[in-house]
Structures are given as C-alpha cells and as structure tokens.
Design a protein around this motif. Structure first.
Motif, PDB file in Angstrom:
ATOM      1  N   TYR A 180     119.157  73.668  17.492  1.00 60.93           N
ATOM      2  CA  TYR A 180     120.214  72.249  17.381  1.00 60.93           C
ATOM      3  C   TYR A 180     121.409  73.629  17.569  1.00 60.93           C
ATOM      4  O   TYR A 180     121.210  74.339  17.138  1.00 60.93           O
ATOM      5  N   LEU A 181     122.171  72.755  18.494  1.00 56.31           N
ATOM      6  CA  LEU A 181     123.224  73.223  19.095  1.00 56.31           C
ATOM      7  C   LEU A 181     124.389  72.261  18.185  1.00 56.31           C
ATOM      8  O   LEU A 181     124.435  70.832  18.352  1.00 56.31           O
ATOM      9  N   GLY A 196     118.844  71.910  23.701  1.00 50.72           N
ATOM     10  CA  GLY A 196     118.731  71.922  21.978  1.00 50.72           C
ATOM     11  C   GLY A 196     117.181  70.969  21.498  1.00 50.72           C
ATOM     12  O   GLY A 196     116.766  69.972  22.698  1.00 50.72           O
ATOM     13  N   ASP A 197     116.400  71.247  20.390  1.00 48.57           N
ATOM     14  CA  ASP A 197     115.667  69.729  19.877  1.00 48.57           C
ATOM     15  C   ASP A 197     117.193  69.238  19.391  1.00 48.57           C
ATOM     16  O   ASP A 197     116.318  67.310  18.749  1.00 48.57           O
ATOM     17  N   GLY A 198     117.877  68.512  18.982  1.00 48.48           N
ATOM     18  CA  GLY A 198     118.809  68.200  18.345  1.00 48.48           C
ATOM     19  C   GLY A 198     120.351  68.829  17.823  1.00 48.48           C
ATOM     20  O   GLY A 198     121.018  69.801  19.060  1.00 48.48           O
ATOM     21  N   TYR A 199     121.157  67.458  18.281  1.00 51.31           N
ATOM     22  CA  TYR A 199     122.706  68.154  17.724  1.00 51.31           C
ATOM     23  C   TYR A 199     122.763  68.199  16.283  1.00 51.31           C
ATOM     24  O   TYR A 199     122.555  67.345  15.660  1.00 51.31           O
ATOM     25  N   PHE A 200     124.299  68.786  16.182  1.00 55.12           N
ATOM     26  CA  PHE A 200     124.248  69.355  14.543  1.00 55.12           C
ATOM     27  C   PHE A 200     126.039  69.171  14.852  1.00 55.12           C
ATOM     28  O   PHE A 200     126.593  69.868  15.818  1.00 55.12           O
ATOM     29  N   GLY A 201     126.058  68.019  13.633  1.00 56.45           N
ATOM     30  CA  GLY A 201     128.364  67.593  14.137  1.00 56.45           C
ATOM     31  C   GLY A 201     128.455  66.835  12.961  1.00 56.45           C
ATOM     32  O   GLY A 201     127.361  66.346  12.467  1.00 56.45           O
ATOM     33  N   ASN A 202     129.102  65.914  14.033  1.00 55.67           N
ATOM     34  CA  ASN A 202     129.944  64.675  13.369  1.00 55.67           C
ATOM     35  C   ASN A 202     129.302  64.065  13.868  1.00 55.67           C
ATOM     36  O   ASN A 202     128.657  63.215  14.970  1.00 55.67           O
ATOM     37  N   GLY A 223     116.356  62.951  20.494  1.00 58.70           N
ATOM     38  CA  GLY A 223     117.355  64.209  20.052  1.00 58.70           C
ATOM     39  C   GLY A 223     117.533  63.869  18.865  1.00 58.70           C
ATOM     40  O   GLY A 223     117.240  62.428  18.242  1.00 58.70           O
ATOM     41  N   ARG A 224     116.927  64.750  18.160  1.00 55.54           N
ATOM     42  CA  ARG A 224     117.201  64.629  16.990  1.00 55.54           C
ATOM     43  C   ARG A 224     118.619  64.864  16.379  1.00 55.54           C
ATOM     44  O   ARG A 224     119.633  65.584  16.613  1.00 55.54           O
ATOM     45  N   VAL A 225     118.926  64.422  15.422  1.00 61.44           N
ATOM     46  CA  VAL A 225     120.715  64.442  14.613  1.00 61.44           C
ATOM     47  C   VAL A 225     120.572  65.271  13.071  1.00 61.44           C
ATOM     48  O   VAL A 225     119.819  64.275  12.223  1.00 61.44           O
ATOM     49  N   ARG A 226     121.781  65.992  13.358  1.00 60.29           N
ATOM     50  CA  ARG A 226     121.687  66.256  11.518  1.00 60.29           C
ATOM     51  C   ARG A 226     123.208  66.372  11.510  1.00 60.29           C
ATOM     52  O   ARG A 226     124.042  66.250  12.040  1.00 60.29           O
ATOM     53  N   ILE A 227     123.575  65.807  10.417  1.00 61.30           N
ATOM     54  CA  ILE A 227     125.282  65.674  10.518  1.00 61.30           C
ATOM     55  C   ILE A 227     125.623  66.576   9.135  1.00 61.30           C
ATOM     56  O   ILE A 227     125.148  66.463   8.107  1.00 61.30           O
ATOM     57  N   PRO A 309     120.033  57.923  14.703  1.00 58.51           N
ATOM     58  CA  PRO A 309     118.778  58.399  13.920  1.00 58.51           C
ATOM     59  C   PRO A 309     119.145  60.055  13.156  1.00 58.51           C
ATOM     60  O   PRO A 309     118.135  60.232  13.171  1.00 58.51           O
ATOM     61  N   VAL A 310     119.733  59.965  12.210  1.00 58.01           N
ATOM     62  CA  VAL A 310     120.682  61.167  11.583  1.00 58.01           C
ATOM     63  C   VAL A 310     118.972  61.111  10.526  1.00 58.01           C
ATOM     64  O   VAL A 310     118.132  60.412   9.769  1.00 58.01           O
ATOM     65  N   GLU A 311     118.388  62.382  10.118  1.00 59.05           N
ATOM     66  CA  GLU A 311     117.790  62.656   9.968  1.00 59.05           C
ATOM     67  C   GLU A 311     117.699  64.196   8.846  1.00 59.05           C
ATOM     68  O   GLU A 311     116.507  63.947   8.027  1.00 59.05           O
TER      69      GLU A 311
END
Length: 342
Positions: A180-181, A196-202, A223-227, A309-311
């Motif tokens: 994640y980037l 990246g496999d996904g986005y990490f942020g806001n 794209g995967r999303v982590r908040i 789509p927050v995981e």
C-alpha cells in the motif's frame, strides 16, 4: 457502493512507540506494555497491527518498524501486520525486500507493507539522501522491490540504485507482499496506481486514486483502500473520555503540527488537511479528536463504505497513555462496533 463492494470492514491500531517526556517510562517497559496490548487486541477481534516510522524525534517515535514488527509477529498468530508507513527513500531496495520476506515467513504470510516518500527534510539529511530526489528514488526502489518479491533475478542500473543479479532467498511465501502506498498529491497517487495493491491515507483522496487507476489502464475496482483515523475513539461517555484522552492526543496533534509547519511545501497536504499546533483547551474544542458513541461510529463507518470501498480502518494507541488504561476504550469498540461489520 461506489467502487464496488468489499466483503467486510476490519479495524486495527497504529503503534508509534512514542515515549513523551511528560509521561516518560523506561523504554523496555513501554515496549513490553505495547506488545502486550497488541496481543490482547488480536484476541479482542482487531485485525491489524501497524507501525509507522520517523527519525530523530524527541519523543522516541519508532525509527525501526521492521524490527518492531518482528516482535509483533512473534506474539500474534492471525492478525495482519505491517508498516504504516515506512519511509521508502531511506531503505536500500534489496535489503528491504529481503527483510520483508523474512518477516513474511516469521508471521506465516501476514505481512502487508505501507510506504511513503516522507516529508521531513531532516530525516533524509540524516541518511545522506537528497531530499529533492526522494520521489524518483522511490520509483526506482519500488521497481526493484516488486520484481524481487515476484521471484525475479534483478539487474538494475538507475540513477539512484544499481544492483546486479539480485535475488531474495528465501522468497516470501505468497510470491508477493501486499503493498500500500500513501500520498496526497497527483504524482504520489499516480505512484500508488502504478506500483501499489492499494491506497493508504485519507478518504478525500480515494476518488483521485480511482481516476489514476483508470489512467494507468487498471480496473478502478481492483484498488484496495485503507483509511487512517488517528484521532478517532469510541466511548460510552464522550465528554468524560475527552477529559481523559485529550492530553495524549494533543501531544500527537502538536508534534505533527510542528513537523507540518516546518515542511509545508513537501507534505503535499492542503491547508485544511495539515495539523496546526494549539493549546490543550483549543484542541479539546477543535473537533480534531473525534470521540463517538458506538452508534455514531457505526453510522460513520457505514457512510464511509457507502462512499468508497474501504477495507480497513486504522486508529491509534495514544502515546503517553498506559496501554492498560486505554484498553477500556478498545474493549467498547471491539464489543459494540466490530460485530456490525463482520
């Protein structure tokens, strides 16, 4: 749901291992207490333990997340672990790829790394890295690391890195480590979409991330999303919780605020995203620290998932507060909020 449906929303905590002077404890004791909390959190139903990275901080902010993650791997069995974030320009790509492969083996394939380019010039200076090249340096780094993790033998001659016949042995068990980037600018989000496999942020940058995936010829739903919600807490009595918790989160706000003020241009954050130093009284009434009842938290997360789509959602163990004193808040979250998203 915009961006497709994720099966569930999971939750975890970020651990920066800070030891502020006003609440100082012997570092060995502090580290042991935090690791005990991590172990407890897994049993309580939290799905992730994440460690960030900064250097030269007066409060002892964790400078070596990979070492700390090895200790976390040894004490947990099911939860995902990783950096959030590690500073890519400060690593050699082959060493980083190797150490992550070992961590993935030690954890039974549970490692998931989040990386960024960093925004503090003094950290790059301390490593002898040209701060102005950190983006291009990270692109080369990611090109090498992702090829090594896939099992390739890599020879590479770039402006910042040159390697010959490099391999990672033993390789990561899955042949890949989820990556994640983070970032807040168009160029940074392009990097996420490319590597990246996904986005990490806001949350406000998820739409841009999806646009960049399309521009890169990728399915935006892939794209995967982590908040990160470092200032989010759930409590039965928010007013009482604010009185108890505000001093610890105030320290977090003001240290980040000082760093953001030093590096206003390089953070990539807008004026309304950057934190600003303030008094404790101002902080307690600013709305920065969001203390929600369980019902309010469930509604907030439902709205968040309706928009993107927050995981995974990542909170913070507040530095300075003994983990044993914070457990009561984590217990409320585990008991009242997590079951709503399984």
């Amino acid at each position: 749901m915009a961006g497709g449906l994720v099966e569930k929303l999971s939750f975890g905590y970020l651990y920066d291992f800070r030891n502020p002077a006003q609440w100082y404890r012997p570092p060995a004791d502090l580290y042991a207490e935090i690791l005990e909390f991590v172990t407890w959190s897994e049993g309580a139903g939290f799905a992730g333990a994440w460690i960030p990275e900064h250097h030269g901080a007066d409060d002892g902010y964790m400078p070596s997340p990979l070492v700390a993650l090895a200790a976390v791997a040894a004490r947990t069995t099911t939860m995902r672990i990783g950096s959030a974030i590690a500073l890519a320009p400060l690593y050699h790509p082959v060493r980083f790829a190797e150490e992550c492969a070992v961590l993935d083996i030690l954890s039974g394939g549970r490692l998931e790394m989040a990386l960024g380019i960093g925004y503090r010039r003094r950290e790059a200076d301390g490593y002898g890295v040209d701060f102005t090249t950190r983006g291009r340096r990270t692109d080369e780094f990611l090109d090498i690391v992702t090829k090594l993790w896939s099992g390739e033998r890599v020879s590479y001659a770039g402006k910042h890195f040159t390697v010959a016949n490099a391999t990672v042995t033993p390789p990561p068990p899955r042949g890949h480590i989820p990556l994640y980037l983070g970032g807040f600018t168009g160029r940074a989000i392009e990097r996420v979409a490319r590597y990246g496999d996904g986005y990490f942020g806001n949350p406000e940058f998820v739409g841009l991330y999806r646009e960049k995936l399309v521009a890169a010829g990728k399915d935006p739903d892939s794209g995967r999303v982590r908040i990160q919600g470092l200032f989010t807490v759930v409590a039965d009595d928010p007013e009482q919780a604010m009185h108890e918790l505000a001093p610890y989160y105030h320290h977090v706000n003001n240290t980040y605020g000082q760093w953001h003020a030093e590096e206003r241009e390089s953070t990539g954050m807008s004026e309304d995203t950057r934190l600003e130093p303030m008094t404790l009284e101002e902080f307690a009434t600013s709305g920065t620290l969001s203390i929600l009842t369980p019902g309010e938290a469930i509604a907030m997360f439902q709205d968040m998932r309706a928009a993107a789509p927050v995981e995974h959602f990542m909170m913070m163990l507040p530095p300075g507060m003994p983990p044993s004193a914070f457990v009561k808040y984590a217990e409320i979250f585990a008991r009242e909020v997590i079951p709503a998203f399984r």
